[in-house]
Scaffold this motif. Structure first.
Motif, mmCIF file in Angstrom:
data_model
loop_
_atom_site.group_PDB
_atom_site.id
_atom_site.type_symbol
_atom_site.label_atom_id
_atom_site.label_comp_id
_atom_site.label_asym_id
_atom_site.label_seq_id
_atom_site.Cartn_x
_atom_site.Cartn_y
_atom_site.Cartn_z
ATOM 1 N N LEU A 232 0.811 -1.224 0.000
ATOM 2 C CA LEU A 232 0.000 0.000 0.000
ATOM 3 C C LEU A 232 0.842 1.272 0.000
ATOM 4 C CD1 LEU A 232 -2.588 -1.049 2.764
ATOM 5 C CD2 LEU A 232 -2.922 -1.128 0.285
ATOM 6 N N LEU A 233 2.126 1.123 0.279
ATOM 7 C CA LEU A 233 2.950 2.295 0.533
ATOM 8 C C LEU A 233 3.207 3.148 -0.704
ATOM 9 C CD1 LEU A 233 5.537 0.843 3.066
ATOM 10 C CD2 LEU A 233 3.704 2.464 3.526
ATOM 11 N N LYS A 234 3.203 2.553 -1.876
ATOM 12 C CA LYS A 234 3.483 3.326 -3.085
ATOM 13 C C LYS A 234 2.432 4.411 -3.293
ATOM 14 C CE LYS A 234 4.530 2.917 -8.005
ATOM 15 N NZ LYS A 234 4.685 1.996 -9.158
ATOM 16 N N SER A 235 1.168 4.056 -3.135
ATOM 17 C CA SER A 235 0.106 5.054 -3.308
ATOM 18 C C SER A 235 0.130 6.079 -2.181
ATOM 19 C CB SER A 235 -1.268 4.370 -3.355
ATOM 20 O OG SER A 235 -1.504 3.627 -2.167
ATOM 21 N N VAL A 236 0.507 5.623 -0.976
ATOM 22 C CA VAL A 236 0.591 6.556 0.154
ATOM 23 C C VAL A 236 1.725 7.541 -0.060
ATOM 24 C CG1 VAL A 236 1.066 6.735 2.625
ATOM 25 C CG2 VAL A 236 -0.451 4.939 1.769
ATOM 26 N N ARG A 237 2.838 7.079 -0.610
ATOM 27 C CA ARG A 237 3.966 7.961 -0.888
ATOM 28 C C ARG A 237 3.560 9.051 -1.873
ATOM 29 N NH1 ARG A 237 7.662 9.586 2.061
ATOM 30 N NH2 ARG A 237 7.852 11.548 0.986
ATOM 31 N N GLN A 238 2.787 8.682 -2.878
ATOM 32 C CA GLN A 238 2.299 9.669 -3.832
ATOM 33 C C GLN A 238 1.384 10.677 -3.145
ATOM 34 O OE1 GLN A 238 0.483 7.085 -6.726
ATOM 35 N NE2 GLN A 238 2.349 6.904 -7.951
ATOM 36 N N LEU A 239 0.632 10.190 -2.165
ATOM 37 C CA LEU A 239 -0.287 11.065 -1.442
ATOM 38 C C LEU A 239 0.466 12.120 -0.640
ATOM 39 C CD1 LEU A 239 -3.103 11.836 -0.420
ATOM 40 C CD2 LEU A 239 -2.873 10.078 1.326
ATOM 41 N N ILE A 240 1.479 11.705 0.117
ATOM 42 C CA ILE A 240 2.213 12.675 0.928
ATOM 43 C C ILE A 240 2.989 13.640 0.053
ATOM 44 C CG2 ILE A 240 4.289 11.252 1.253
ATOM 45 C CD1 ILE A 240 2.607 13.636 3.826
ATOM 46 N N GLU A 241 3.467 13.175 -1.101
ATOM 47 C CA GLU A 241 4.147 14.082 -2.029
ATOM 48 C C GLU A 241 3.172 15.125 -2.563
ATOM 49 O OE1 GLU A 241 7.231 14.468 -2.617
ATOM 50 O OE2 GLU A 241 7.989 12.725 -1.544
ATOM 51 N N SER A 242 1.922 14.719 -2.785
ATOM 52 C CA SER A 242 0.934 15.676 -3.285
ATOM 53 C C SER A 242 0.562 16.689 -2.203
ATOM 54 C CB SER A 242 -0.318 14.942 -3.793
ATOM 55 O OG SER A 242 -1.036 14.344 -2.734
ATOM 56 N N VAL A 243 0.574 16.260 -0.925
ATOM 57 C CA VAL A 243 0.327 17.199 0.171
ATOM 58 C C VAL A 243 1.451 18.232 0.230
ATOM 59 C CG1 VAL A 243 0.137 17.452 2.674
ATOM 60 C CG2 VAL A 243 -1.039 15.571 1.524
#
Length: 298
Positions: A232-243
Motif C-alpha cells: 500500500l505504501l506506493k500510493s501513500v507515498r504519492q499522497l504525501i508528495e501531493s500534500v
C-alpha cells in the motif's frame, strides 16, 4: 471579478472562529481589525498566493474592502500576525476536529525542508541562527539552510500535528517529542496506524510507538522481510508528495519571507491553516476533491 467561493469560505471561517475561538473583551479601545478577521485575512493571503505582505494589503484594499472594511499598514499587519501564532495553531486544530477526518485511525508523517537563506553571511548573521541549521533534501539532492516542517496528516491531507525543527535533529526524536506533547490525543485513538518512510525506521522507535498503542507501517530494507501492508505504501507515498506539493506549489511554503523564528513559524502556520480551511470547507460542501484549492485561489 469577485471569487464567490473564496468569499463563502472566508465567511464560514470567520463565523467558525468567532463562535469557537472568541478571545473575550480587552481593556481599552477594541481593535479595528478583530482577531477573527485577521486570521481570515491571513488565510486569504495564502490561498491567493501573495508572499509579499505589502503587495497583499494593496490588493486587499482594492478587491476585498467589502469583507475587510479596515486594513492595517504592513508593519501593523506583520506585528499582529506574529502575535497571532497561538490562535492560528488553535484554528488548525479546531477545523480538523470539525470534520470526519479527525477520527481517522490512519495517519501519515513526513518532513519537508523550509529554506530560510542561501548565502553563508545569512546563515551567520540571521536572527534564525540557533534555530535553523544545515540539512539535506534527498528528493532534490541538495543541501539547504533552514528548518524542517514535520507534518502528521490524514490520508485526505488534513493536518493533525505539525512542528518546525532544526534539520540536524533525528526525525524519530522530533516525532517522539510531538507525540509526547499530544499524549492525550494519542491515548484516545486505539489501533492507530502511522505510515512513514525509511527515515523513521528503528527497533527502539517502533517499540516506543507500540507502547503508545501505535503501529508503524514503513518500507522494508533490502535485508528485511517484506513488512505487513507494504504494497500500500506506493500510493501513500504519492499522497504525501501531493500534500507537500500543495504546501509548496500552491501555497508557496518556500517563499515564506520570514527572517525570525516567530516570523517563519507564523507564515508556515498560515499556510497549514489555509490548507486545513480548504479541506474543511470542501468537506462541508461535499466537494469531490477534498484538498483542491482551485476554486479559492483565483
Amino acid at each position: 471579478m469577485a471569487n464567490e467561493n473564496l468569499d463563502t469560505l472566508l465567511t464560514a471561517l470567520y463565523v467558525k472562529i468567532d463562535d469557537e475561538q472568541g478571545t473575550g473583551r480587552r481593556m481599552g479601545r477594541p481593535p479595528r481589525l478583530t482577531d477573527s478577521e485577521l486570521i481570515c485575512l491571513a488565510v486569504a493571503q495564502a490561498l491567493l498566493g501573495f508572499s509579499s505582505e505589502a503587495r497583499w494589503l494593496r490588493y486587499a484594499h482594492v478587491h476585498m474592502a467589502s469583507m475587510f472594511p479596515y486594513l492595517p499598514q504592513q508593519s501593523g499587519y506583520n506585528k499582529r500576525l506574529r502575535a497571532a501564532l497561538p490562535m492560528v495553531k488553535k484554528a488548525i486544530r479546531m477545523l480538523a476536529a470539525d470534520t470526519d477526518f479527525w477520527f481517522d485511525n490512519h495517519w501519515i508523517v513526513d518532513s519537508t525542508p523550509v529554506e530560510c537563506g542561501r548565502s553563508r553571511p545569512t546563515a551567520k548573521r540571521s536572527d534564525m541562527a540557533g534555530w535553523a541549521g544545515y540539512g539535506y533534501c534527498a528528493s532534490h539532492s541538495r543541501f539547504f539552510w533552514g528548518l524542517r516542517l514535520y507534518l502528521v496528516c490524514t490520508p485526505t491531507g488534513m493536518p493533525i500535528l505539525w512542528a518546525l525543527a532544526n534539520p540536524k535533529l533525528d526525525e524519530r526524536e522530533v516525532l517522539q517529542a510531538m507525540l509526547d506533547v499530544e499524549e492525550d490525543l494519542i491515548a484516545g485513538r486505539p489501533g492507530l496506524l502511522l505510515i512513514a518512510d525509511k527515515g523513521f525506521a528503528s527497533k527502539e522507535f517502533e517499540n516506543d510507538l507500540a507502547m503508545r498503542g501505535i503501529e508503524l507501517l514503513r518500507p522494508s530494507f533490502k535485508r528485511e522481510k517484506k513488512r505487513k501492508g507494504e504494497p500500500l505504501l506506493k500510493s501513500v507515498r504519492q499522497l504525501i508528495e501531493s500534500v507537500n506539493d500543495t504546501l509548496k506549489g500552491q501555497l508557496d511554503l518556500e517563499r515564506h519571507g520570514g527572517r525570525t523564528f516567530e516570523g517563519v513559524a507564523v507564515r508556515v502556520a498560515q499556510r497549514v491553516l489555509a490548507m486545513a480551511a480548504a479541506i474543511w470547507r470542501n468537506h462541508k460542501t461535499g466537494a469531490p476533491v477534498m484538498r483542491s484549492l482551485v476554486t479559492f485561489d483565483h
